[in-house]
Design a protein around this motif. Structure first.
Motif, PDB file in Angstrom:
ATOM      1  N   LEU A 185      54.509  53.684  36.993  1.00 24.33           N
ATOM      2  CA  LEU A 185      55.236  53.094  35.858  1.00 24.33           C
ATOM      3  C   LEU A 185      54.839  53.784  34.569  1.00 24.33           C
ATOM      4  CD1 LEU A 185      55.263  49.174  35.931  1.00 24.33           C
ATOM      5  CD2 LEU A 185      57.206  50.741  36.009  1.00 24.33           C
ATOM      6  N   ARG A 186      55.798  54.185  33.782  1.00 23.12           N
ATOM      7  CA  ARG A 186      55.497  54.778  32.468  1.00 23.12           C
ATOM      8  C   ARG A 186      56.332  54.034  31.441  1.00 23.12           C
ATOM      9  NH1 ARG A 186      52.054  56.147  35.140  1.00 23.12           N
ATOM     10  NH2 ARG A 186      51.362  58.220  35.738  1.00 23.12           N
ATOM     11  N   LEU A 187      56.000  52.774  31.236  1.00 18.91           N
ATOM     12  CA  LEU A 187      56.780  51.959  30.299  1.00 18.91           C
ATOM     13  C   LEU A 187      56.103  51.941  28.942  1.00 18.91           C
ATOM     14  CD1 LEU A 187      57.551  48.914  32.647  1.00 18.91           C
ATOM     15  CD2 LEU A 187      59.163  50.678  31.875  1.00 18.91           C
ATOM     16  N   PRO A 188      56.867  52.085  27.879  1.00 21.99           N
ATOM     17  CA  PRO A 188      56.256  52.039  26.549  1.00 21.99           C
ATOM     18  C   PRO A 188      55.641  50.670  26.290  1.00 21.99           C
ATOM     19  CG  PRO A 188      58.662  51.962  26.400  1.00 21.99           C
ATOM     20  CD  PRO A 188      58.325  52.246  27.840  1.00 21.99           C
ATOM     21  N   GLY A 189      54.394  50.662  25.797  1.00 28.36           N
ATOM     22  CA  GLY A 189      53.749  49.407  25.425  1.00 28.36           C
ATOM     23  C   GLY A 189      53.044  48.681  26.561  1.00 28.36           C
ATOM     24  N   LEU A 190      53.178  49.186  27.789  1.00 31.27           N
ATOM     25  CA  LEU A 190      52.548  48.496  28.928  1.00 31.27           C
ATOM     26  C   LEU A 190      51.026  48.534  28.776  1.00 31.27           C
ATOM     27  CD1 LEU A 190      52.646  47.081  31.682  1.00 31.27           C
ATOM     28  CD2 LEU A 190      52.682  49.356  32.736  1.00 31.27           C
ATOM     29  N   PHE A 191      50.404  47.357  28.770  1.00 26.44           N
ATOM     30  CA  PHE A 191      48.974  47.226  28.531  1.00 26.44           C
ATOM     31  C   PHE A 191      48.230  46.783  29.788  1.00 26.44           C
ATOM     32  CE2 PHE A 191      45.496  44.293  27.273  1.00 26.44           C
ATOM     33  CZ  PHE A 191      44.662  45.188  26.628  1.00 26.44           C
ATOM     34  N   ALA A 192      48.809  45.818  30.515  1.00 24.28           N
ATOM     35  CA  ALA A 192      48.094  45.251  31.667  1.00 24.28           C
ATOM     36  C   ALA A 192      49.084  44.724  32.696  1.00 24.28           C
ATOM     37  CB  ALA A 192      47.174  44.121  31.209  1.00 24.28           C
ATOM     38  N   LEU A 193      48.611  44.676  33.930  1.00 21.90           N
ATOM     39  CA  LEU A 193      49.391  44.100  35.027  1.00 21.90           C
ATOM     40  C   LEU A 193      48.794  42.744  35.369  1.00 21.90           C
ATOM     41  CD1 LEU A 193      49.540  47.315  37.246  1.00 21.90           C
ATOM     42  CD2 LEU A 193      51.332  46.438  35.713  1.00 21.90           C
ATOM     43  N   ASP A 194      49.649  41.792  35.663  1.00 18.89           N
ATOM     44  CA  ASP A 194      49.213  40.418  35.895  1.00 18.89           C
ATOM     45  C   ASP A 194      49.517  40.038  37.356  1.00 18.89           C
ATOM     46  OD1 ASP A 194      49.190  37.530  33.986  1.00 18.89           O
ATOM     47  OD2 ASP A 194      49.755  37.477  36.081  1.00 18.89           O
ATOM     48  N   LEU A 195      48.474  39.696  38.096  1.00 16.07           N
ATOM     49  CA  LEU A 195      48.616  39.412  39.528  1.00 16.07           C
ATOM     50  C   LEU A 195      48.352  37.941  39.785  1.00 16.07           C
ATOM     51  CD1 LEU A 195      46.421  42.426  40.723  1.00 16.07           C
ATOM     52  CD2 LEU A 195      48.888  42.426  40.242  1.00 16.07           C
ATOM     53  N   ASN A 196      49.174  37.341  40.621  1.00 18.00           N
ATOM     54  CA  ASN A 196      48.958  35.906  40.845  1.00 18.00           C
ATOM     55  C   ASN A 196      49.377  35.487  42.243  1.00 18.00           C
ATOM     56  OD1 ASN A 196      48.542  33.154  40.514  1.00 18.00           O
ATOM     57  ND2 ASN A 196      50.129  32.851  38.999  1.00 18.00           N
ATOM     58  N   SER A 197      50.503  34.814  42.380  1.00 14.19           N
ATOM     59  CA  SER A 197      50.790  34.088  43.622  1.00 14.19           C
ATOM     60  C   SER A 197      50.940  34.977  44.844  1.00 14.19           C
ATOM     61  CB  SER A 197      52.044  33.217  43.450  1.00 14.19           C
ATOM     62  OG  SER A 197      53.169  34.000  43.156  1.00 14.19           O
ATOM     63  N   ARG A 198      51.287  36.227  44.651  1.00 11.59           N
ATOM     64  CA  ARG A 198      51.461  37.126  45.801  1.00 11.59           C
ATOM     65  C   ARG A 198      50.126  37.503  46.448  1.00 11.59           C
ATOM     66  NH1 ARG A 198      56.448  37.441  48.154  1.00 11.59           N
ATOM     67  NH2 ARG A 198      57.930  36.924  46.530  1.00 11.59           N
ATOM     68  N   PHE A 199      49.039  37.100  45.804  1.00 10.40           N
ATOM     69  CA  PHE A 199      47.711  37.380  46.370  1.00 10.40           C
ATOM     70  C   PHE A 199      46.999  36.085  46.741  1.00 10.40           C
ATOM     71  CE2 PHE A 199      48.998  41.019  43.995  1.00 10.40           C
ATOM     72  CZ  PHE A 199      48.587  42.081  44.777  1.00 10.40           C
ATOM     73  N   GLU A 200      47.748  35.001  46.835  1.00 11.32           N
ATOM     74  CA  GLU A 200      47.135  33.705  47.123  1.00 11.32           C
ATOM     75  C   GLU A 200      47.154  33.375  48.601  1.00 11.32           C
ATOM     76  OE1 GLU A 200      49.331  30.798  44.864  1.00 11.32           O
ATOM     77  OE2 GLU A 200      47.708  30.598  43.419  1.00 11.32           O
ATOM     78  N   THR A 201      46.090  32.706  49.044  1.00 13.38           N
ATOM     79  CA  THR A 201      46.109  32.111  50.382  1.00 13.38           C
ATOM     80  C   THR A 201      46.372  30.609  50.262  1.00 13.38           C
ATOM     81  OG1 THR A 201      43.715  31.890  50.275  1.00 13.38           O
ATOM     82  CG2 THR A 201      44.569  33.829  51.402  1.00 13.38           C
ATOM     83  N   ALA A 202      46.081  30.060  49.109  1.00 13.02           N
ATOM     84  CA  ALA A 202      46.371  28.653  48.781  1.00 13.02           C
ATOM     85  C   ALA A 202      46.330  28.573  47.252  1.00 13.02           C
ATOM     86  CB  ALA A 202      45.315  27.735  49.386  1.00 13.02           C
ATOM     87  N   PRO A 203      46.915  27.538  46.657  1.00 10.74           N
ATOM     88  CA  PRO A 203      46.872  27.476  45.189  1.00 10.74           C
ATOM     89  C   PRO A 203      45.431  27.534  44.671  1.00 10.74           C
ATOM     90  CG  PRO A 203      48.420  25.867  46.037  1.00 10.74           C
ATOM     91  CD  PRO A 203      47.703  26.439  47.239  1.00 10.74           C
ATOM     92  N   GLY A 204      45.176  28.474  43.776  1.00 10.58           N
ATOM     93  CA  GLY A 204      43.835  28.608  43.201  1.00 10.58           C
ATOM     94  C   GLY A 204      42.875  29.426  44.043  1.00 10.58           C
ATOM     95  N   VAL A 205      43.352  29.940  45.181  1.00 11.66           N
ATOM     96  CA  VAL A 205      42.497  30.735  46.080  1.00 11.66           C
ATOM     97  C   VAL A 205      43.173  32.086  46.317  1.00 11.66           C
ATOM     98  CG1 VAL A 205      41.374  30.856  48.336  1.00 11.66           C
ATOM     99  CG2 VAL A 205      41.772  28.624  47.255  1.00 11.66           C
ATOM    100  N   LYS A 206      42.447  33.179  46.015  1.00 10.92           N
ATOM    101  CA  LYS A 206      43.040  34.506  46.168  1.00 10.92           C
ATOM    102  C   LYS A 206      42.459  35.224  47.383  1.00 10.92           C
ATOM    103  CE  LYS A 206      45.658  34.821  42.368  1.00 10.92           C
ATOM    104  NZ  LYS A 206      45.847  33.418  42.033  1.00 10.92           N
ATOM    105  N   ASP A 207      43.254  36.130  47.944  1.00 12.12           N
ATOM    106  CA  ASP A 207      42.805  37.001  49.031  1.00 12.12           C
ATOM    107  C   ASP A 207      42.146  38.222  48.368  1.00 12.12           C
ATOM    108  OD1 ASP A 207      42.626  38.986  50.966  1.00 12.12           O
ATOM    109  OD2 ASP A 207      44.418  38.284  52.029  1.00 12.12           O
ATOM    110  N   ALA A 208      40.825  38.210  48.300  1.00  9.67           N
ATOM    111  CA  ALA A 208      40.117  39.272  47.568  1.00  9.67           C
ATOM    112  C   ALA A 208      40.309  40.627  48.234  1.00  9.67           C
ATOM    113  CB  ALA A 208      38.633  38.929  47.460  1.00  9.67           C
ATOM    114  N   ASP A 209      40.474  40.630  49.549  1.00 10.26           N
ATOM    115  CA  ASP A 209      40.646  41.923  50.227  1.00 10.26           C
ATOM    116  C   ASP A 209      41.995  42.555  49.848  1.00 10.26           C
ATOM    117  OD1 ASP A 209      39.664  43.928  52.043  1.00 10.26           O
ATOM    118  OD2 ASP A 209      41.401  43.338  53.269  1.00 10.26           O
ATOM    119  N   LEU A 210      43.020  41.724  49.778  1.00 12.40           N
ATOM    120  CA  LEU A 210      44.349  42.220  49.372  1.00 12.40           C
ATOM    121  C   LEU A 210      44.296  42.743  47.933  1.00 12.40           C
ATOM    122  CD1 LEU A 210      46.993  42.176  51.008  1.00 12.40           C
ATOM    123  CD2 LEU A 210      47.624  40.090  49.782  1.00 12.40           C
TER     124      LEU A 210
END
Ligand SMILES: O=C(O)c1ccccc1NCC(=O)[C@H](O)[C@H](O)COP(=O)(O)O
Length: 222
Positions: A185-210
């Motif tokens: 991605l080469r988007l102007p102004g892009l500062f950070a990527l935000d990761l959330n539900s696609r890495f969850e095994t349950a609400p509030g619990v993330k798959d650290a390996d993924l």
């Protein structure tokens, strides 16, 4: 990581925020990956709501350099300040219909402010103009049923014409399958990527390996 808001990510490599953390064991496993930002949801209607259980000690024990983001939806300034004070949060992310004046109030408390906007096909950058002088970052998330955490992407090419200087977080359904697209991605102004539900095994619990797999693909070696 800069301590003050920066205007762009280093050498085209966006920072990484992992959002929706709650469960302590998962929090420790994710923190060990050294994300740049960790997000905590203070919106009672979210399945990731942290409630009153999250302790200042837990957050203080996180590795140095990880910035703690409190996510609020249409919350009043005093309640936001209370949470920030009690938990030692570094940034606030406003994910509802907060006015520029509220962003400014929070900034005057010494906080960095992220103002989120929901993006649909008809997104108009003009609505950002009143916020430009009162926020440190924008966050662009996919328009959906919930104010955030919907797990769906939007058309990132809409950001190719981003006309402002304010750096932004890209959010909404990002997952491991996007690794190559995100890396390129080469988007102007892009500062950070935000990761959330696609890495969850349950609400509030993330798959650290993924998460580790994506971090490895996104972060330059060395
Ligand atoms: O995640 C939530 O439950 C949430 C609820 C209400 C407001 C904001 C929320 N999340 C904020 C975030 O920064 C999420 O990471 C962002 O919405 C992207 O989530 P996802 O689409 O699940 O990747």
């Amino acid at each position: 990581m800069p301590t003050a808001p920066a205007t762009s990510a280093p050498a085209g490599t966006p920072y990484i925020k992992v959002c929706g953390m709650r469960e302590p064991t998962s929090l420790a496993a994710v923190a060990a990956l050294q994300p740049d930002f960790l997000g905590f949801i203070f919106y009672p209607k979210s399945s990731r709501y942290v409630g009153e259980e999250l302790s200042a000690e837990t957050l203080a024990a996180l590795p140095a350099g990880i910035r703690k983001v409190g996510v609020f939806v249409n919350e009043n300034t005093e309640e936001i300040r209370r949470r920030v004070r009690e938990l030692g949060l570094d940034l606030v992310q406003l994910h509802g219909h907060e006015a520029p004046t509220q962003c400014q109030e929070l900034r005057e408390s010494g906080l960095a402010v992220v103002k989120a906007f929901s993006v649909g096909a008809d997104f108009n950058f003009d609505q950002l103009t009143p916020y430009v002088s009162h926020v440190d970052y924008f966050l662009f998330d996919t328009k959906g049923e919930q104010p955030g955490g919907n797990g769906t992407t939007f058309d990132w090419s809409l950001l190719a014409g981003y006309p402002l200087e304010v750096p932004y977080f890209l959010a909404g359904g990002l997952d491991l399958a996007h690794a190559d697209s995100l890396r390129n991605l080469r988007l102007p102004g892009l500062f950070a990527l935000d990761l959330n539900s696609r890495f969850e095994t349950a609400p509030g619990v993330k798959d650290a390996d993924l998460l580790r797999q994506l971090f490895t693909k996104l972060r330059p070696r060395g």
